[in-house]
Design a protein around this motif. Structure first.
Motif, PDB file in Angstrom:
ATOM      1  N   ALA A  63      -3.406   3.603  -2.223  1.00 44.63           N
ATOM      2  CA  ALA A  63      -3.365   2.789  -3.433  1.00 44.63           C
ATOM      3  C   ALA A  63      -2.786   1.425  -3.092  1.00 44.63           C
ATOM      4  O   ALA A  63      -1.801   1.332  -2.357  1.00 44.63           O
ATOM      5  CB  ALA A  63      -2.500   3.465  -4.493  1.00 44.63           C
ATOM      6  N   VAL A  64      -3.403   0.382  -3.625  1.00 51.38           N
ATOM      7  CA  VAL A  64      -2.894  -0.980  -3.449  1.00 51.38           C
ATOM      8  C   VAL A  64      -2.110  -1.332  -4.704  1.00 51.38           C
ATOM      9  O   VAL A  64      -2.664  -1.367  -5.807  1.00 51.38           O
ATOM     10  CB  VAL A  64      -4.043  -1.986  -3.249  1.00 51.38           C
ATOM     11  CG1 VAL A  64      -3.488  -3.397  -3.115  1.00 51.38           C
ATOM     12  CG2 VAL A  64      -4.884  -1.618  -2.040  1.00 51.38           C
ATOM     13  N   VAL A 114      -1.058  -0.203 -10.223  1.00 50.97           N
ATOM     14  CA  VAL A 114      -2.278  -0.242  -9.425  1.00 50.97           C
ATOM     15  C   VAL A 114      -3.394  -0.792 -10.319  1.00 50.97           C
ATOM     16  O   VAL A 114      -3.628  -0.273 -11.402  1.00 50.97           O
ATOM     17  CB  VAL A 114      -2.664   1.174  -8.926  1.00 50.97           C
ATOM     18  CG1 VAL A 114      -3.984   1.146  -8.206  1.00 50.97           C
ATOM     19  CG2 VAL A 114      -1.572   1.739  -8.044  1.00 50.97           C
ATOM     20  N   ASP A 164      -6.899  -5.830  -7.700  1.00 51.22           N
ATOM     21  CA  ASP A 164      -6.093  -6.016  -6.494  1.00 51.22           C
ATOM     22  C   ASP A 164      -6.720  -5.293  -5.315  1.00 51.22           C
ATOM     23  O   ASP A 164      -6.752  -5.815  -4.201  1.00 51.22           O
ATOM     24  CB  ASP A 164      -4.658  -5.537  -6.722  1.00 51.22           C
ATOM     25  CG  ASP A 164      -3.951  -6.333  -7.803  1.00 51.22           C
ATOM     26  OD1 ASP A 164      -4.139  -7.567  -7.838  1.00 51.22           O
ATOM     27  OD2 ASP A 164      -3.237  -5.724  -8.603  1.00 51.22           O
ATOM     28  N   ALA A 165      -7.240  -4.103  -5.564  1.00 47.19           N
ATOM     29  CA  ALA A 165      -7.929  -3.359  -4.509  1.00 47.19           C
ATOM     30  C   ALA A 165      -9.166  -4.134  -4.045  1.00 47.19           C
ATOM     31  O   ALA A 165      -9.479  -4.171  -2.852  1.00 47.19           O
ATOM     32  CB  ALA A 165      -8.325  -1.969  -4.986  1.00 47.19           C
ATOM     33  N   VAL A 219      -7.926  -7.102  -1.879  1.00 47.37           N
ATOM     34  CA  VAL A 219      -7.453  -6.598  -0.588  1.00 47.37           C
ATOM     35  C   VAL A 219      -8.635  -6.139   0.261  1.00 47.37           C
ATOM     36  O   VAL A 219      -8.663  -6.367   1.467  1.00 47.37           O
ATOM     37  CB  VAL A 219      -6.421  -5.463  -0.788  1.00 47.37           C
ATOM     38  CG1 VAL A 219      -6.174  -4.697   0.497  1.00 47.37           C
ATOM     39  CG2 VAL A 219      -5.118  -6.038  -1.313  1.00 47.37           C
ATOM     40  N   SER A 220      -9.630  -5.541  -0.366  1.00 45.35           N
ATOM     41  CA  SER A 220     -10.816  -5.097   0.371  1.00 45.35           C
ATOM     42  C   SER A 220     -11.532  -6.273   1.019  1.00 45.35           C
ATOM     43  O   SER A 220     -11.971  -6.197   2.165  1.00 45.35           O
ATOM     44  CB  SER A 220     -11.771  -4.349  -0.558  1.00 45.35           C
ATOM     45  OG  SER A 220     -11.163  -3.164  -1.009  1.00 45.35           O
ATOM     46  N   THR A 273      -9.912   4.174  -4.591  1.00 42.39           N
ATOM     47  CA  THR A 273     -10.485   3.429  -5.697  1.00 42.39           C
ATOM     48  C   THR A 273     -11.680   4.132  -6.311  1.00 42.39           C
ATOM     49  O   THR A 273     -11.873   4.118  -7.524  1.00 42.39           O
ATOM     50  CB  THR A 273     -10.896   2.019  -5.244  1.00 42.39           C
ATOM     51  OG1 THR A 273      -9.744   1.388  -4.637  1.00 42.39           O
ATOM     52  CG2 THR A 273     -11.340   1.164  -6.403  1.00 42.39           C
ATOM     53  N   CYS A 300       0.825  -1.206   0.000  1.00 43.88           N
ATOM     54  CA  CYS A 300       0.000   0.000   0.000  1.00 43.88           C
ATOM     55  C   CYS A 300       0.857   1.254   0.000  1.00 43.88           C
ATOM     56  O   CYS A 300       1.917   1.290   0.615  1.00 43.88           O
ATOM     57  CB  CYS A 300      -0.907   0.008   1.239  1.00 43.88           C
ATOM     58  SG  CYS A 300      -2.201  -1.234   1.189  1.00 43.88           S
ATOM     59  N   PRO A 303      -7.562  -2.235 -10.203  1.00 44.41           N
ATOM     60  CA  PRO A 303      -8.787  -2.322  -9.398  1.00 44.41           C
ATOM     61  C   PRO A 303      -9.033  -3.717  -8.825  1.00 44.41           C
ATOM     62  O   PRO A 303      -9.524  -3.859  -7.722  1.00 44.41           O
ATOM     63  CB  PRO A 303      -9.891  -1.928 -10.369  1.00 44.41           C
ATOM     64  CG  PRO A 303      -9.218  -1.111 -11.418  1.00 44.41           C
ATOM     65  CD  PRO A 303      -7.825  -1.684 -11.535  1.00 44.41           C
ATOM     66  N   VAL A 350      -8.504   2.645   1.168  1.00 47.93           N
ATOM     67  CA  VAL A 350      -8.422   1.972  -0.122  1.00 47.93           C
ATOM     68  C   VAL A 350      -9.668   2.307  -0.944  1.00 47.93           C
ATOM     69  O   VAL A 350      -9.572   2.614  -2.137  1.00 47.93           O
ATOM     70  CB  VAL A 350      -8.276   0.440   0.067  1.00 47.93           C
ATOM     71  CG1 VAL A 350      -8.492  -0.298  -1.244  1.00 47.93           C
ATOM     72  CG2 VAL A 350      -6.904   0.100   0.639  1.00 47.93           C
TER      73      VAL A 350
END
Length: 78
Positions: A28-29, A41, A45-46, A49-50, A77, A20, A43, A73
């Motif tokens: 940002a992830v 980065v 991956d975010a 992670v979420s 996003t 991060c 979406p 995050v």
């Protein structure tokens, strides 16, 4: 909570935090670690992670930190 589960969650949380980066727009992830060759980065991956942070936020000892990171995050996003 089972100590083994707690230990695994802690290890995974460390990996997530290493990927991060704080920005003015939120957190940002990255698709890989910060110092890697391709710090992109994505979406997806975010999203992954979420889901992990949501799970972590439900476990004692991780609630506040996981929820704070999840909010940041989402802020980046969206």
């Amino acid at each position: 909570m089972n100590r083994i589960i707690h230990k695994k969650i802690k290890e995974n949380f460390k990996v997530i935090k290493r990927c991060c980066v704080k920005t003015p727009s939120g957190v940002a992830v990255l698709a890989s670690f910060r110092r890697s060759r391709y710090p992109y980065v994505y979406p997806r991956d975010a999203a992954g992670v979420s889901r992990a942070l949501k799970f972590m936020a439900l476990h004692r000892g991780f609630e506040k930190e996981a929820l704070d990171l999840l909010k940041n995050v989402a802020k980046f996003t969206v």
